[in-house]
Design a protein around this motif. Structure first.
Motif, PDB file in Angstrom:
ATOM      1  N   PRO B 122       2.425 128.651  39.094  1.00  0.00           N
ATOM      2  CA  PRO B 122       2.844 128.311  40.281  1.00  0.00           C
ATOM      3  C   PRO B 122       0.864 127.294  40.239  1.00  0.00           C
ATOM      4  CG  PRO B 122       1.945 130.082  40.519  1.00  0.00           C
ATOM      5  CD  PRO B 122       2.428 129.744  38.383  1.00  0.00           C
ATOM      6  N   ASP B 123       1.146 126.415  40.693  1.00  0.00           N
ATOM      7  CA  ASP B 123       0.050 125.353  41.544  1.00  0.00           C
ATOM      8  C   ASP B 123      -1.398 126.400  41.095  1.00  0.00           C
ATOM      9  OD1 ASP B 123       1.849 123.331  41.242  1.00  0.00           O
ATOM     10  OD2 ASP B 123       1.303 122.776  43.260  1.00  0.00           O
ATOM     11  N   GLY B 124      -1.412 127.202  42.684  1.00  0.00           N
ATOM     12  CA  GLY B 124      -2.391 128.338  42.264  1.00  0.00           C
ATOM     13  C   GLY B 124      -2.855 129.150  41.013  1.00  0.00           C
ATOM     14  N   LEU B 125      -1.807 129.018  40.571  1.00  0.00           N
ATOM     15  CA  LEU B 125      -2.372 129.686  38.697  1.00  0.00           C
ATOM     16  C   LEU B 125      -3.369 128.564  38.334  1.00  0.00           C
ATOM     17  CD1 LEU B 125      -2.407 132.073  38.037  1.00  0.00           C
ATOM     18  CD2 LEU B 125      -0.024 132.015  36.463  1.00  0.00           C
ATOM     19  N   ILE B 126      -1.972 127.605  37.908  1.00  0.00           N
ATOM     20  CA  ILE B 126      -2.831 126.576  37.001  1.00  0.00           C
ATOM     21  C   ILE B 126      -4.328 125.991  37.251  1.00  0.00           C
ATOM     22  CG2 ILE B 126      -2.404 124.118  36.643  1.00  0.00           C
ATOM     23  CD1 ILE B 126       0.567 124.205  37.118  1.00  0.00           C
ATOM     24  N   ALA B 128      -6.505 128.302  39.364  1.00  0.00           N
ATOM     25  CA  ALA B 128      -7.051 129.117  38.251  1.00  0.00           C
ATOM     26  C   ALA B 128      -7.856 129.509  37.490  1.00  0.00           C
ATOM     27  CB  ALA B 128      -6.477 130.179  38.498  1.00  0.00           C
ATOM     28  N   VAL B 129      -6.817 128.454  36.598  1.00  0.00           N
ATOM     29  CA  VAL B 129      -7.577 128.328  35.012  1.00  0.00           C
ATOM     30  C   VAL B 129      -8.356 127.420  34.582  1.00  0.00           C
ATOM     31  CG1 VAL B 129      -6.331 128.109  32.680  1.00  0.00           C
ATOM     32  CG2 VAL B 129      -4.835 130.036  33.819  1.00  0.00           C
ATOM     33  N   ILE B 130      -7.811 126.743  35.480  1.00  0.00           N
ATOM     34  CA  ILE B 130      -9.411 125.848  35.152  1.00  0.00           C
ATOM     35  C   ILE B 130     -10.320 125.843  35.424  1.00  0.00           C
ATOM     36  CG2 ILE B 130      -9.575 122.685  36.262  1.00  0.00           C
ATOM     37  CD1 ILE B 130      -6.616 122.432  36.881  1.00  0.00           C
ATOM     38  N   ASP B 131     -10.607 126.932  36.998  1.00  0.00           N
ATOM     39  CA  ASP B 131     -11.916 127.219  37.801  1.00  0.00           C
ATOM     40  C   ASP B 131     -12.452 128.011  36.593  1.00  0.00           C
ATOM     41  OD1 ASP B 131     -11.490 125.597  39.811  1.00  0.00           O
ATOM     42  OD2 ASP B 131     -10.234 127.187  41.220  1.00  0.00           O
ATOM     43  N   GLU B 164      -5.756 137.656  34.634  1.00  0.00           N
ATOM     44  CA  GLU B 164      -6.544 138.348  35.428  1.00  0.00           C
ATOM     45  C   GLU B 164      -7.932 137.442  36.814  1.00  0.00           C
ATOM     46  OE1 GLU B 164      -6.761 141.273  36.360  1.00  0.00           O
ATOM     47  OE2 GLU B 164      -5.844 142.204  34.916  1.00  0.00           O
ATOM     48  N   MET B 165      -7.034 136.909  37.790  1.00  0.00           N
ATOM     49  CA  MET B 165      -7.360 135.788  38.435  1.00  0.00           C
ATOM     50  C   MET B 165      -9.618 136.914  38.845  1.00  0.00           C
ATOM     51  SD  MET B 165      -5.432 133.694  41.360  1.00  0.00           S
ATOM     52  CE  MET B 165      -3.678 133.922  41.193  1.00  0.00           C
ATOM     53  N   ALA B 166     -10.013 136.024  38.768  1.00  0.00           N
ATOM     54  CA  ALA B 166     -11.723 136.443  39.421  1.00  0.00           C
ATOM     55  C   ALA B 166     -11.419 136.660  41.044  1.00  0.00           C
ATOM     56  CB  ALA B 166     -12.480 135.975  38.715  1.00  0.00           C
ATOM     57  N   GLU B 167     -11.582 137.676  40.768  1.00  0.00           N
ATOM     58  CA  GLU B 167     -11.792 138.070  42.387  1.00  0.00           C
ATOM     59  C   GLU B 167     -13.022 137.920  42.957  1.00  0.00           C
ATOM     60  OE1 GLU B 167      -9.137 139.403  44.552  1.00  0.00           O
ATOM     61  OE2 GLU B 167      -8.625 139.114  43.155  1.00  0.00           O
TER      62      GLU B 167
END
Lengths: 187, 254
Positions: B122-126, B128-131, B164-167
């Motif tokens: 999903p776009d949000g995950l994409i 987050a990986v960029i960030d 693992e998304m950084a909180e």
């Protein structure tokens, strides 16, 4: 007697030829019509998807900027109008007002640094931006199919056939002036 | 009636023009999975990306295209990315393509999934990986490392691992707490050591043996490049598999 049969046969051949031509034209139009419908369904999908994202986004923003009631009300109003719209024209119009309401919602986030840094807000903004890009893409494809449809039914001799069949030119889905700019997530 | 017809004509003309423009802005031909048109990737990153892409193709049937361009000029980077994706037709039958595009002049990174990957990525995950994986490197100008780190993250997600998304970056007081405990222990031990000398030394014997063992932070071993096997670049690139995308994904400016 013999001459009469010959004439009859010739007439029959002409009728068959015209009939075949008729059928192939008709099928071509049906095909194009289906393409336009399918493309529109794709646009609708994405509009729906965006409408689904909005409540989450609004909730997140509310957590930081609860007093911006006017904007929340505008967004909710535009969203329900989009969901209630049935004809493509209504949907396009409702979509345009949702665009401007969302623009204002995202603009207020500029004033809240903590909101801008909120990870779930960033995710939602990504989803929203992605969906708006999808709307743009599907809209472009829809417009292409409308263009094919319109040029086909305006060309001679199809125009005669089309007007007999009561087929009309369709209108394009234009981007609302403010919607060209997809919200960007900047750092 | 007449006005609406005029408007319709105008629209048709505009759209034909727009179409013509998009045809003029010819896209380059794909050279392989990795296309360094801007010449900004080092050898090592290029071959790492190449291996990753081949591995993805083999294991998941996903086609990854990495592209760097100097500029996407007449178009904005997102528009260019969607155009290029559908021009190259990245991804196989299931529209399982993934395009990572970096435009140097615009300072833009755009990642776009094919229709078939929208569910897993999903776009949000994409974003987050960029960030988390890409931007820190891109800000240093190390495009190769950023793209490689991102590609690895996407490959792990596609393989079914959780990213693992950084909180939210809240101040972490954990270290402060452990520091206080440590201080407390030290103080207690020192107290234990300071007072005995006043006595006759009867209980002083034990103090010398007391050693304070402070467990240092254990840093992980050197990061290995993930577990890809020793497959060699097979050289022959047969073109992409005919996938389509709908313009989703996420992008950033750096």
């Amino acid at each position: 007697m013999k001459k009469g049969t010959l004439v009859l046969i010739i007439i029959a051949i002409i009728v068959v030829l015209i009939g075949a031509n008729f059928i192939s034209r008709y099928n071509r139009l049906v095909e194009l019509d289906e393409t336009v419908e399918a493309r529109w369904a794709q646009v609708e999908n994405q509009l729906q998807r965006r409408a689904d994202l909005i409540p989450n986004l609004v909730e997140t923003v509310k957590g930081y900027a609860s007093h911006e009631q006017q904007v929340f009300a505008d967004v909710a109003d535009a969203r329900s109008r989009l969901l209630a719209a049935r004809t493509p024209e209504d949907q396009m119009e409702a979509n345009a007002s949702l665009d401007s309401a969302l623009g204002r919602l995202l603009a207020i986030s500029e004033a809240y640094p903590e909101l801008k840094a909120d990870t779930s807000f960033i995710r939602l903004q990504d989803e929203l931006a992605g969906t708006e890009n999808r709307i743009a893409t599907e809209r472009m494809r829809f417009n292409e199919s409308v263009q094919t449809w319109n040029t086909t039914i305006r060309r001679f001799p199809m125009n005669i056939f089309a007007s007999v069949m009561g087929m009309e030119a369709r209108s394009f889905f234009e981007a609302s002036p403010g919607a060209q700019q997809v919200p960007q997530v900047n750092f | 009636m007449n006005r609406s017809r005029k408007a319709l004509w105008l629209c048709t003309v505009l759209i034909v023009l727009a179409l013509a423009c998009s045809v003029w802005a010819a896209y380059p031909k794909p050279q392989g999975y990795v296309n360094d048109f801007a010449n900004v990737l080092d050898r090592k990153s290029q071959s790492e990306l190449q291996i990753l892409a081949e591995q993805l193709r083999k294991d998941q049937g996903v086609e990854l295209a990495v592209v760097t361009v100097t500029s996407t000029d007449p178009m904005d980077p997102k528009e260019y990315t969607t155009g290029l994706f559908n021009e190259w037709k990245i991804g196989g039958q299931e529209d399982s393509g993934l395009l990572m595009l970096l435009a140097v002049v615009e300072g833009a990174i755009e990642v776009e999934p094919g229709y078939g990957l929208e569910g897993v990525l999903p776009d949000g995950l994409i974003g987050a990986v960029i960030d988390q994986e890409g931007l820190p490197h891109f800000k240093d100008g190390d495009y190769g490392a950023g793209l490689t780190a991102m590609a690895k993250a996407y490959a792990r997600i596609l393989a079914g691992e959780k990213f693992e998304m950084a909180e939210e970056k809240k101040e972490d007081y954990g270290w402060l707490f452990s520091f206080f405990i440590f201080l407390l222990i030290v103080l207690m031990l020192r107290r234990g050591r300071r007072y005995p000398p006043s006595g006759s030394g009867g209980s002083g014997g034990g103090s010398g043996r007391r050693t304070i063992f402070v467990p240092g932070p254990t840093f992980g071993g050197p990061r290995t490049g993930g577990g890809f096997g020793g497959s060699r670049p097979s050289g022959g690139f047969g073109g992409f598999g005919g996938g389509r995308s709908g313009g989703g994904g996420a992008g950033r400016r750096f």
